[in-house]
Design a protein around this motif. Sequence first.
Motif, short mmCIF file in Angstrom:
data_model
loop_
_atom_site.label_atom_id
_atom_site.label_comp_id
_atom_site.label_asym_id
_atom_site.label_seq_id
_atom_site.Cartn_x
_atom_site.Cartn_y
_atom_site.Cartn_z
N GLY A 1 0.80 -1.22 0.00
CA GLY A 1 0.00 0.00 0.00
C GLY A 1 0.83 1.26 0.00
N ARG A 2 0.21 2.35 0.42
CA ARG A 2 0.80 3.66 0.24
C ARG A 2 1.80 4.03 1.32
N SER A 3 2.89 4.69 0.90
CA SER A 3 3.82 5.40 1.78
C SER A 3 4.38 4.57 2.93
N PRO A 4 4.96 3.41 2.67
CA PRO A 4 5.47 2.59 3.78
C PRO A 4 6.64 3.25 4.52
N LEU A 5 7.45 4.04 3.83
CA LEU A 5 8.53 4.74 4.52
C LEU A 5 7.98 5.75 5.52
N ASN A 6 6.98 6.51 5.09
CA ASN A 6 6.36 7.48 5.99
C ASN A 6 5.76 6.78 7.21
N GLN B 1 5.67 -14.04 -2.39
CA GLN B 1 5.59 -13.44 -1.07
C GLN B 1 4.83 -14.39 -0.13
N PRO B 2 5.43 -14.77 1.00
CA PRO B 2 4.78 -15.75 1.88
C PRO B 2 3.82 -15.09 2.88
N GLY B 3 2.74 -15.77 3.19
CA GLY B 3 1.85 -15.31 4.25
C GLY B 3 0.74 -14.40 3.76
N GLU B 4 -0.06 -13.91 4.72
CA GLU B 4 -1.20 -13.06 4.42
C GLU B 4 -0.74 -11.59 4.36
N PRO B 5 -1.15 -10.84 3.34
CA PRO B 5 -0.71 -9.44 3.24
C PRO B 5 -1.48 -8.52 4.19
N THR B 6 -0.83 -7.44 4.56
CA THR B 6 -1.49 -6.32 5.23
C THR B 6 -1.24 -5.07 4.40
N TYR B 7 -2.07 -4.06 4.60
CA TYR B 7 -2.02 -2.87 3.77
C TYR B 7 -2.02 -1.60 4.60
N TYR B 8 -1.14 -0.66 4.24
CA TYR B 8 -1.21 0.68 4.81
C TYR B 8 -2.32 1.47 4.16
N PRO B 9 -2.92 2.41 4.89
CA PRO B 9 -3.99 3.23 4.29
C PRO B 9 -3.46 4.07 3.13
#
Length: 211
Positions: free
Chosen positions: A127-132, A203-211
């Motif tokens: 998802g969006r802006s993982p560094l932030n 990619q292993p496992g279930e994904p999660t997402y940033y807003p």
Amino acid sequence: MVDVPTDSRIVYASCTETGHWVLERLLDAGVPVAEIVSIDPERAERHAVSGYRSFASLADGRDVPVYYPETYAMDTRADREHFAAMEGDLLVVNGWQRLVPGPVLETFDRGAVGNHGSAYGLPKGRGRSPLNWSLIEDLDRFLLSLITLSPAADAGGVVRTRKFDLTDHDTIETLYYKVSVLLKEMLPTAIETVVNGTELEEQPGEPTYYP
């Protein structure tokens, strides 16, 4: 120097200062870049592109043509026809704040490569802006992955991953510098991997997402 056929047609899509630095490294390493995809200053202002830089002078100096898509999203018929006619081998995306449409990705024989990551490693933190978000959440590391691109966000196969530290002195600007340094090191061999058809890990496992 990279170990890819010299007649490979690599296309590089970017419109940011850090993307500009990385492209210089790829050209110096002998990556056969056949075309740069970018946007002009007026469109960058209209879309409020953070860290924008024009690629016009670099393209002129290195004798590489630049294609300016009809839209930032590259989703018009003319854009699709342009990439289909080009018959490119690989699209490298670095500093393009839009998803590349599936019909464009399909025009490249080896697809496309981009980068994404999170403090937890993909598929966590798509998802969006993982560094932030890593700064906001006061995390102490970041796992940067080069991945193949698909129409879904950040869901492709992993080419390679590198970890770097987040410190109390970091800002979003310093993190972009750190990412650029790693991409200069990682991208040449990643391009070799994908162009030469090496099998990639999912990619292993279930994904999660940033807003």
